[in-house]
Design a protein around this motif. Structure first.
Motif, PDB file in Angstrom:
ATOM      1  N   LYS A 194      -0.503  11.156 -45.064  1.00  0.00           N
ATOM      2  CA  LYS A 194       0.709  11.322 -45.711  1.00  0.00           C
ATOM      3  C   LYS A 194       1.082  10.353 -46.821  1.00  0.00           C
ATOM      4  O   LYS A 194       1.512  10.911 -48.040  1.00  0.00           O
ATOM      5  CB  LYS A 194       1.935  11.555 -44.681  1.00  0.00           C
ATOM      6  CG  LYS A 194       1.663  12.878 -43.838  1.00  0.00           C
ATOM      7  CD  LYS A 194       2.578  12.604 -42.637  1.00  0.00           C
ATOM      8  CE  LYS A 194       2.632  13.465 -41.331  1.00  0.00           C
ATOM      9  NZ  LYS A 194       3.549  13.239 -40.277  1.00  0.00           N
ATOM     10  N   ALA A 195       0.799   9.129 -46.628  1.00  0.00           N
ATOM     11  CA  ALA A 195       1.237   8.197 -47.559  1.00  0.00           C
ATOM     12  C   ALA A 195       0.456   8.373 -48.565  1.00  0.00           C
ATOM     13  O   ALA A 195       1.024   8.232 -49.753  1.00  0.00           O
ATOM     14  CB  ALA A 195       1.260   6.776 -46.846  1.00  0.00           C
ATOM     15  N   LEU A 196      -0.730   8.446 -48.621  1.00  0.00           N
ATOM     16  CA  LEU A 196      -1.776   8.666 -49.845  1.00  0.00           C
ATOM     17  C   LEU A 196      -1.643   9.968 -50.461  1.00  0.00           C
ATOM     18  O   LEU A 196      -1.644   9.857 -51.797  1.00  0.00           O
ATOM     19  CB  LEU A 196      -3.216   8.306 -49.253  1.00  0.00           C
ATOM     20  CG  LEU A 196      -3.850   7.093 -48.811  1.00  0.00           C
ATOM     21  CD1 LEU A 196      -5.233   7.141 -48.365  1.00  0.00           C
ATOM     22  CD2 LEU A 196      -3.393   6.044 -49.245  1.00  0.00           C
ATOM     23  N   ALA A 197      -1.112  11.063 -49.690  1.00  0.00           N
ATOM     24  CA  ALA A 197      -0.903  12.101 -50.376  1.00  0.00           C
ATOM     25  C   ALA A 197       0.426  11.994 -51.286  1.00  0.00           C
ATOM     26  O   ALA A 197       0.508  12.639 -52.471  1.00  0.00           O
ATOM     27  CB  ALA A 197      -0.930  13.292 -49.492  1.00  0.00           C
ATOM     28  N   LEU A 198       1.214  11.312 -50.947  1.00  0.00           N
ATOM     29  CA  LEU A 198       2.349  10.977 -51.751  1.00  0.00           C
ATOM     30  C   LEU A 198       2.342  10.221 -52.665  1.00  0.00           C
ATOM     31  O   LEU A 198       3.377   9.875 -53.438  1.00  0.00           O
ATOM     32  CB  LEU A 198       3.772  10.629 -50.759  1.00  0.00           C
ATOM     33  CG  LEU A 198       4.303  11.632 -49.754  1.00  0.00           C
ATOM     34  CD1 LEU A 198       5.173  10.991 -48.850  1.00  0.00           C
ATOM     35  CD2 LEU A 198       5.093  12.908 -50.572  1.00  0.00           C
ATOM     36  N   GLY A 199       1.161   9.516 -53.055  1.00  0.00           N
ATOM     37  CA  GLY A 199       0.854   8.645 -54.040  1.00  0.00           C
ATOM     38  C   GLY A 199       0.432   7.274 -53.888  1.00  0.00           C
ATOM     39  O   GLY A 199       0.371   6.462 -54.816  1.00  0.00           O
ATOM     40  N   LEU A 242      -0.598  19.238 -50.558  1.00  0.00           N
ATOM     41  CA  LEU A 242      -1.227  19.521 -49.194  1.00  0.00           C
ATOM     42  C   LEU A 242      -0.176  19.146 -48.232  1.00  0.00           C
ATOM     43  O   LEU A 242      -0.073  19.416 -46.797  1.00  0.00           O
ATOM     44  CB  LEU A 242      -2.286  18.453 -48.767  1.00  0.00           C
ATOM     45  CG  LEU A 242      -3.332  18.736 -49.721  1.00  0.00           C
ATOM     46  CD1 LEU A 242      -4.498  17.709 -49.716  1.00  0.00           C
ATOM     47  CD2 LEU A 242      -4.149  20.249 -49.542  1.00  0.00           C
ATOM     48  N   LEU A 243       1.286  18.664 -48.796  1.00  0.00           N
ATOM     49  CA  LEU A 243       2.325  18.554 -47.565  1.00  0.00           C
ATOM     50  C   LEU A 243       3.462  19.615 -48.070  1.00  0.00           C
ATOM     51  O   LEU A 243       3.470  20.068 -49.154  1.00  0.00           O
ATOM     52  CB  LEU A 243       2.870  17.108 -48.113  1.00  0.00           C
ATOM     53  CG  LEU A 243       1.862  15.825 -48.098  1.00  0.00           C
ATOM     54  CD1 LEU A 243       2.799  14.569 -48.260  1.00  0.00           C
ATOM     55  CD2 LEU A 243       1.366  15.970 -46.537  1.00  0.00           C
ATOM     56  N   VAL A 244       4.023  19.917 -47.092  1.00  0.00           N
ATOM     57  CA  VAL A 244       5.231  20.920 -47.091  1.00  0.00           C
ATOM     58  C   VAL A 244       6.463  19.734 -46.584  1.00  0.00           C
ATOM     59  O   VAL A 244       6.719  19.531 -45.710  1.00  0.00           O
ATOM     60  CB  VAL A 244       5.005  21.964 -46.106  1.00  0.00           C
ATOM     61  CG1 VAL A 244       6.346  22.720 -45.915  1.00  0.00           C
ATOM     62  CG2 VAL A 244       3.963  22.803 -46.235  1.00  0.00           C
ATOM     63  N   LYS A 245       7.303  19.896 -47.771  1.00  0.00           N
ATOM     64  CA  LYS A 245       8.682  18.949 -47.451  1.00  0.00           C
ATOM     65  C   LYS A 245       9.616  19.960 -46.495  1.00  0.00           C
ATOM     66  O   LYS A 245       9.872  21.054 -46.772  1.00  0.00           O
ATOM     67  CB  LYS A 245       9.248  18.762 -48.934  1.00  0.00           C
ATOM     68  CG  LYS A 245       8.344  17.852 -49.837  1.00  0.00           C
ATOM     69  CD  LYS A 245       8.920  17.467 -50.896  1.00  0.00           C
ATOM     70  CE  LYS A 245       8.293  16.727 -51.964  1.00  0.00           C
ATOM     71  NZ  LYS A 245       8.692  16.209 -53.229  1.00  0.00           N
ATOM     72  N   ASN A 246      10.378  19.118 -45.945  1.00  0.00           N
ATOM     73  CA  ASN A 246      11.417  19.660 -44.965  1.00  0.00           C
ATOM     74  C   ASN A 246      12.695  19.710 -45.802  1.00  0.00           C
ATOM     75  O   ASN A 246      13.224  19.078 -46.275  1.00  0.00           O
ATOM     76  CB  ASN A 246      11.642  18.620 -43.870  1.00  0.00           C
ATOM     77  CG  ASN A 246      12.771  19.102 -42.653  1.00  0.00           C
ATOM     78  OD1 ASN A 246      12.856  20.203 -42.760  1.00  0.00           O
ATOM     79  ND2 ASN A 246      13.205  18.221 -42.113  1.00  0.00           N
ATOM     80  N   ARG A 247      12.785  21.085 -45.860  1.00  0.00           N
ATOM     81  CA  ARG A 247      14.124  21.524 -46.646  1.00  0.00           C
ATOM     82  C   ARG A 247      15.361  21.281 -45.690  1.00  0.00           C
ATOM     83  O   ARG A 247      15.456  21.914 -44.570  1.00  0.00           O
ATOM     84  CB  ARG A 247      14.126  23.039 -47.054  1.00  0.00           C
ATOM     85  CG  ARG A 247      12.830  23.057 -48.133  1.00  0.00           C
ATOM     86  CD  ARG A 247      12.712  22.385 -49.371  1.00  0.00           C
ATOM     87  NE  ARG A 247      11.637  22.664 -50.297  1.00  0.00           N
ATOM     88  CZ  ARG A 247      11.346  22.188 -51.279  1.00  0.00           C
ATOM     89  NH1 ARG A 247      12.296  21.428 -51.650  1.00  0.00           N
ATOM     90  NH2 ARG A 247      10.239  22.288 -51.875  1.00  0.00           N
ATOM     91  N   ARG A 248      16.150  20.429 -46.084  1.00  0.00           N
ATOM     92  CA  ARG A 248      17.444  20.166 -45.236  1.00  0.00           C
ATOM     93  C   ARG A 248      18.460  21.015 -45.857  1.00  0.00           C
ATOM     94  O   ARG A 248      18.792  21.099 -47.113  1.00  0.00           O
ATOM     95  CB  ARG A 248      18.086  18.842 -45.286  1.00  0.00           C
ATOM     96  CG  ARG A 248      16.723  18.200 -44.542  1.00  0.00           C
ATOM     97  CD  ARG A 248      17.218  16.491 -44.700  1.00  0.00           C
ATOM     98  NE  ARG A 248      16.048  15.722 -43.962  1.00  0.00           N
ATOM     99  CZ  ARG A 248      15.956  14.448 -44.021  1.00  0.00           C
ATOM    100  NH1 ARG A 248      16.884  13.603 -44.411  1.00  0.00           N
ATOM    101  NH2 ARG A 248      14.858  13.675 -43.259  1.00  0.00           N
TER     102      ARG A 248
END
Length: 302
Positions: A239-244, A296-302
């Motif tokens: 996740k950390a690498l996917a976010l940059g 590749l990540l799905v952000k949690n929509r609040r």
């Protein structure tokens, strides 16, 4: 390896065990200024030719700073990690409740105890055979007080580090804002490491994962971005690498392994994390790290 101090509190082999395992796997090992083992001993256990980094708690004494950096370079530490969020200790209630300050008992001060400039300023060598208990404690306090300086480091003093460290990489650890990341770029730093010091400096501080996307967008690949914030699994690394993030640092899980069974469990924890990460990359559908990205990540929509 994240820079974690006082490792002999977890197991007698301390930094010697953790640095050995990271050396075996060819992964960068970051030595803390609060290490309970000295530069040379850690370098020897880490092994020749392996990537070693040194984390600096920037002393208030310029002579001492210069000496620490020169000793690090002499022992093959190639990257300087300057912690900027812990120039004074935060209000740590659990430490206060337990009276926990291992430095006054001589644990986590080995770099200071071995330093020749410190010996000169103190007028004695606390590691000498005839050193008294009072001298040893005085030397421990000197290292602690000068590195927990109570005075914030400033951008304009970075030249003092660069003068000694030369063109080798310098990273700032403890950056959590876009403004500071941009300033690091403007001041010629090579990278930043996002960290809130394990949540132990400011109660309610922003999490590194929350800070990561905006900082990645702000620097646009012009700075190396490290991530040190609650990595507990291979999926967390992904996740950390996917976010940059360009790299992650491992702290608590390695220490849990160290406390459990020393070198053996450090090796088990690290190999397990790497195995889970590799499997995660494959199961997500990536054939290489170059394929890992935010899509590749799905952000949690609040």
């Amino acid at each position: 390896m994240a820079p974690v101090g006082v490792q002999t509190l977890f197991h007698p082999t301390g930094e010697r065990a953790t640095s050995k395992v990271f050396g075996e796997l060819g992964l960068p090992y970051t030595l803390s200024t609060a290490s309970s083992t000295g530069f040379a001993e850690v370098a020897a256990s880490n092994g020749a030719g392996n990537p070693r980094w040194y984390q600096l708690y920037w002393p208030s004494d310029d002579d001492l700073t210069r000496s620490y950096l020169l000793t690090a370079k002499e022992n093959g530490y190639e990257v300087l990690v300057v912690t900027v969020d812990t120039w004074d200790l935060g209000w740590r209630t659990r430490d206060l409740d337990r009276g926990f300050l291992p430095f006054i008992n001589g644990v986590g001060v080995q770099i200071g105890l071995e330093d020749p400039v410190a010996h000169q300023k103190l007028g004695f060598n606390p590691l000498a055979a005839n050193a008294t208990a009072e001298q040893k404690q005085t030397a421990a306090l000197y290292h602690t007080i000068t590195t927990s300086r109570g005075v914030s480091p400033t951008w304009r003093n970075l030249w003092k580090l660069r003068e000694v460290w030369g063109d080798a990489p310098i990273l700032l650890k403890g950056v959590q804002s876009v403004a500071d990341a941009r300033a690091a770029l403007d001041w010629g730093l090579d990278g930043v490491i996002l960290s809130n010091h394990g949540g132990r400096q400011i109660d309610g501080a922003i999490g590194s994962l929350d800070a990561l996307p905006a900082i990645v967008e702000a620097v646009k690949g012009k700075l190396a971005i490290g991530f040190d914030g609650g990595i507990r699994s291979g999926a967390d690394i992904f996740k950390a690498l996917a976010l940059g993030a360009d790299f992650v640092q491992l702290g608590r899980p390695i220490l849990w392994g160290l406390a459990h069974e020393g070198e053996k469990s450090v090796r088990h924890v690290l190999k397990s994390l790497l195995a889970e990460f590799e499997i995660t990359v494959g199961l997500v559908g990536c054939s290489s790290l170059e394929d890992v990205n935010e899509s590749l990540l799905v952000k949690n929509r609040r």
